[in-house]
Design a protein around this motif. Sequence first.
Motif, PDB file in Angstrom:
ATOM      1  N   THR A   1       0.848  -1.190   0.000  1.00 39.54           N
ATOM      2  CA  THR A   1       0.000   0.000   0.000  1.00 39.54           C
ATOM      3  C   THR A   1       0.888   1.247   0.000  1.00 39.54           C
ATOM      4  O   THR A   1       2.094   1.175   0.283  1.00 39.54           O
ATOM      5  CB  THR A   1      -0.898   0.037   1.239  1.00 39.54           C
ATOM      6  N   ARG A   2       0.278   2.381  -0.265  1.00 43.55           N
ATOM      7  CA  ARG A   2       1.039   3.637  -0.213  1.00 43.55           C
ATOM      8  C   ARG A   2       1.644   3.822   1.172  1.00 43.55           C
ATOM      9  O   ARG A   2       2.810   4.228   1.302  1.00 43.55           O
ATOM     10  CB  ARG A   2       0.125   4.830  -0.536  1.00 43.55           C
TER      11      ARG A   2
ATOM     12  N   VAL B   1      -1.279  -3.305  -5.787  1.00 49.62           N
ATOM     13  CA  VAL B   1      -2.130  -2.343  -5.089  1.00 49.62           C
ATOM     14  C   VAL B   1      -1.635  -0.905  -5.202  1.00 49.62           C
ATOM     15  O   VAL B   1      -2.374   0.027  -4.875  1.00 49.62           O
ATOM     16  CB  VAL B   1      -2.287  -2.712  -3.600  1.00 49.62           C
ATOM     17  N   SER B   2      -0.394  -0.704  -5.666  1.00 50.45           N
ATOM     18  CA  SER B   2       0.139   0.661  -5.744  1.00 50.45           C
ATOM     19  C   SER B   2       0.725   0.950  -7.120  1.00 50.45           C
ATOM     20  O   SER B   2       1.532   0.171  -7.641  1.00 50.45           O
ATOM     21  CB  SER B   2       1.233   0.878  -4.687  1.00 50.45           C
TER      22      SER B   2
END
Length: 216
Positions: free
Chosen positions: A109-110, A163-164
């Motif tokens: 994730t970020r 996801v990123s």
Amino acid sequence: ARLIEDLVVEQLNHGINQYVILGAGLDTFTERRPDIVSRLRIFEVDQPGTQAWKQRRLIELGFGIPNNLHLVPVDFEAGDSWLEKLKANGFDPSKPSVIASTGVSMYLTREANLTTLRQIASLAPGSILALTFILPLEMIDVKERAQHQMVYEKARAAGTPFVSFFEPSEIMALAREAGFKDAKHISRDGIIQRYFTGRSDGLQPASGEEFLIATT
């Protein structure tokens, strides 16, 4: 791989001899580059199962584990700190290092990427990070988007979704937010200019994955 290894050689010539590979997997740098490996302290970080399998295979194939190669198993699911594990395996955080992280940022994730960047930015001044990131789909060559979408679907089906995705300006801003003194972007065009100019076969790298180079 070539860009990172050129960076390792360049920094080694400046006296930086610690090289950390995050998410090392089956990286073969140590086996392929005996010309410089003896001058380095190499730390490969990955999941315990991957590390154990790799160690077994290196021994079975006759490569062995040289004294300056440290396989650092980190169980992220159990909450292990990769930085603490590095230190426990002889890594000296007071000395500058080269850190490579390729093919990893898209799975985080970020927030997780930012946490990792902050940890790396806390290392000794003069340390340098080479990290790959995936561009948003709309920034990828139109002819290659369907192929990328297929890869994303397969990753999702395997339980390891991407996801990123970052625009270059976003990943550089994230690096600066994490505390790096300097951050620059090396694009696909930059890679082509460095390594593919003048080829007779027209070979070029795929679009979509590019580099962040950041220094502490």
